[in-house]
Design a protein around this motif. Structure first.
Motif, PDB file in Angstrom:
ATOM      1  N   GLU A 124      36.765  -3.826 -33.897  1.00  0.00           N
ATOM      2  CA  GLU A 124      36.568  -4.618 -32.678  1.00  0.00           C
ATOM      3  C   GLU A 124      35.940  -5.971 -32.984  1.00  0.00           C
ATOM      4  OE1 GLU A 124      34.329  -2.286 -29.958  1.00  0.00           O
ATOM      5  OE2 GLU A 124      35.874  -0.740 -29.724  1.00  0.00           O
ATOM      6  N   GLU A 125      35.153  -6.043 -34.046  1.00  0.00           N
ATOM      7  CA  GLU A 125      34.499  -7.301 -34.415  1.00  0.00           C
ATOM      8  C   GLU A 125      35.401  -8.083 -35.365  1.00  0.00           C
ATOM      9  OE1 GLU A 125      30.651  -6.582 -35.975  1.00  0.00           O
ATOM     10  OE2 GLU A 125      30.028  -5.305 -34.299  1.00  0.00           O
ATOM     11  N   GLU A 126      35.512  -9.390 -35.118  1.00  0.00           N
ATOM     12  CA  GLU A 126      36.382 -10.239 -35.932  1.00  0.00           C
ATOM     13  C   GLU A 126      35.903 -10.316 -37.377  1.00  0.00           C
ATOM     14  OE1 GLU A 126      39.299 -12.347 -37.440  1.00  0.00           O
ATOM     15  OE2 GLU A 126      39.268 -11.387 -35.459  1.00  0.00           O
ATOM     16  N   GLU A 127      34.586 -10.332 -37.569  1.00  0.00           N
ATOM     17  CA  GLU A 127      34.043 -10.407 -38.928  1.00  0.00           C
ATOM     18  C   GLU A 127      34.445  -9.172 -39.735  1.00  0.00           C
ATOM     19  OE1 GLU A 127      29.762 -10.909 -41.278  1.00  0.00           O
ATOM     20  OE2 GLU A 127      29.855 -11.038 -39.078  1.00  0.00           O
TER      21      GLU A 127
ATOM     22  N   ALA B  99      37.013  -7.225 -39.083  1.00  0.00           N
ATOM     23  CA  ALA B  99      38.472  -7.273 -39.237  1.00  0.00           C
ATOM     24  C   ALA B  99      38.872  -8.204 -40.384  1.00  0.00           C
ATOM     25  CB  ALA B  99      39.113  -7.721 -37.930  1.00  0.00           C
ATOM     26  N   ALA B 100      38.161  -9.330 -40.505  1.00  0.00           N
ATOM     27  CA  ALA B 100      38.462 -10.283 -41.579  1.00  0.00           C
ATOM     28  C   ALA B 100      38.202  -9.654 -42.947  1.00  0.00           C
ATOM     29  CB  ALA B 100      37.633 -11.555 -41.398  1.00  0.00           C
TER      30      ALA B 100
END
Length: 362
Positions: free
Chosen positions: A73-76, A78-79
Motif C-alpha cells: 500500500e505504501e509507495e516506498e 512498492a518501490a
C-alpha cells in the motif's frame, strides 16, 4: 523454465541424492572400483544440482516479492519491492541459461588425454618451421595447465622445423579444450629463408585425437602388417644396430603409423598402436558426422591456403580465428601458450549454438 526442463533437473537431483546415499554405504566403500565410478558421477552432477537449488531459491524469493508488490500500500515499500523483483528476475534468467548449458549433452571424450598431430602444409621449409612453432605453443599451453607432454614421433628438417610431429598431452580435460584446435592454421610473416623481405603465407594442419584404449577401439591383429627397421636421425646417420623402429600398416584402411623415438621395439610398437587406435576412432567418427554441420570443426583438410581456421599474422601482431571472427592483437602471447582467450571464446560459441538447437528442439 519449461516443465520438461524442470523434470530433467529434478531427475538429476534425485540421482545425485541417490549417489550421496550409496557413497555412505559401507558395502560400496569396500568396492574401490564402484566407489570411484559413483564418486566421479556424483562430482559431475554436483554443479548442476547446486545451480538448480539456487534457481529454486531465487524463484521462490521472486514469487514472494511479486506477491508483496501486489499487496503493498505504501509507495516506498512498492518501490523497494520493484527493485528487488528486477534483481531477482535478472538472476533467475541467468541461472536458467546456466542450467540449460549444464544440461547440454557432454562429449564422452572430454576428459581424455589427446594425441596431437601437426604436419607442415603449403610453404616448404617455412611451413615446417611454423609446425615447430605450433608444437612449442601447445607444449607451453600444456605447461600452463599442469599437463604432461610426451613426444611420440617426429620428422625434423635441417633448420629445426617439423615435416610432422606427433605427441601426447596427458591431463584431465585436455580433449575438452584442445579439440577446437583441429584444422588448418595459417601463418603470414617474412621467413628466415627470405632474402628480399617479402611476406610469405604458409600452413600447417593440426589434428587433435582423443586417446583410446584397447577396449574402446579393438583392432584385429590379422588386419595388421607390423615391420621393424633400424632407427636413425632425420638424416639417416647414427643408425642403431638393432631394429627398434616399428611401422604398422592397418590393411583395411591403409593407415600407416611409424615410431622410432624409443630405444625399445616394444615401446615403439605400443606408441604406434596408440596412434593407430586414435586415428581409427577419428575415421569412424567422421563417417558418422559427415552430414552434420559440426563436422566442419573436426576436418583437418588438405592444408591448402584457402582452408583455414586461424591466421597468425606477424607484421600486425594479430591472431584471427575465422570460425568465430575473433581477432586478438597479442600474437606473441598466444604463441607462448596463452590460448585460453581463444579456446574460451570457441567453447562459448559452441555452447551458444548447441543451446539454441536445444531450445528449438521439440
Amino acid at each position: 523454465m519449461e516443465r520438461r526442463w524442470l523434470e530433467k533437473l529434478e531427475a538429476v537431483e534425485r540421482r545425485y541424492e541417490e549417489l550421496t546415499a550409496l557413497l555412505a554405504d559401507p558395502a560400496v566403500a569396500a568396492d574401490l572400483a564402484r566407489l570411484r565410478s559413483l564418486s566421479q558421477e556424483r562430482e559431475e552432477l554436483e554443479p548442476i544440482v547446486e545451480t538448480f537449488r539456487r534457481y529454486r531459491t531465487v524463484s521462490r524469493q521472486r514469487e514472494e516479492v511479486r506477491q508483496l508488490l501486489e499487496t503493498a500500500e505504501e509507495e516506498e515499500l512498492a518501490a523497494l519491492a520493484r527493485e528487488e523483483l528486477e534483481r531477482l528476475t535478472e538472476e533467475q534468467e541467468g541461472l536458467e541459461q546456466e542450467l540449460l548449458r549444464q544440461l547440454l549433452p557432454r562429449d564422452p571424450n572430454d576428459e581424455k588425454n589427446v594425441i596431437v598431430e601437426i604436419r607442415a602444409g603449403a610453404g616448404g621449409e617455412e611451413a615446417a618451421l611454423f609446425a615447430a612453432d605450433l608444437f612449442r605453443m601447445y607444449t607451453r599451453y600444456a605447461e600452463r595447465k599442469g599437463w604432461a607432454v610426451e613426444l611420440l614421433s617426429a620428422n625434423e628438417t635441417g633448420l629445426g622445423g617439423f615435416k610432422e610431429v606427433i605427441f601426447m598431452i596427458r591431463g584431465r580435460g585436455a580433449y575438452s579444450r584442445l579439440k577446437y584446435e583441429s584444422g588448418v592454421h595459417r601463418v603470414q610473416r617474412i621467413p628466415i629463408t627470405e632474402a628480399s623481405g617479402r611476406i610469405h603465407t604458409s600452413t600447417a594442419t593440426v589434428a587433435v585425437l582423443p586417446e583410446m584404449d584397447e577396449v574402446e577401439v579393438q583392432i584385429d591383429p590379422k588386419d595388421l602388417i607390423i615391420e621393424t627397421f633400424r632407427a636413425g636421425t632425420a638424416g639417416g646417420q647414427h643408425m642403431q644396430k638393432n631394429e627398434t623402429a616399428v611401422r604398422i600398416t592397418h590393411v583395411p584402411t591403409g593407415i600407416v603409423v611409424s615410431c622410432q623415438d624409443e630405444r625399445s621395439q616394444f615401446q615403439n610398437k605400443q606408441r604406434a598402436l596408440a596412434i593407430l587406435r586414435a586415428r581409427l576412432y577419428e575415421l569412424e567418427r567422421r563417417k558418422r558426422e559427415t552430414e552434420v554441420r559440426e563436422a566442419r570443426r573436426s576436418q583437418v583438410g588438405t592444408a591448402e591456403r584457402a582452408e583455414k581456421i586461424r591466421t597468425y599474422n606477424f607484421p600486425q601482431n594479430r591472431v584471427t580465428d575465422h570460425r568465430i571472427h575473433l581477432t586478438l592483437y597479442r600474437l606473441q602471447e598466444v604463441l607462448d601458450g596463452d590460448l585460453d582467450p581463444l579456446i574460451e571464446a570457441l567453447i562459448l560459441d559452441d555452447q551458444t549454438r548447441r543451446l539454441a538447437e536445444l531450445q528449438t528442439a521439440g
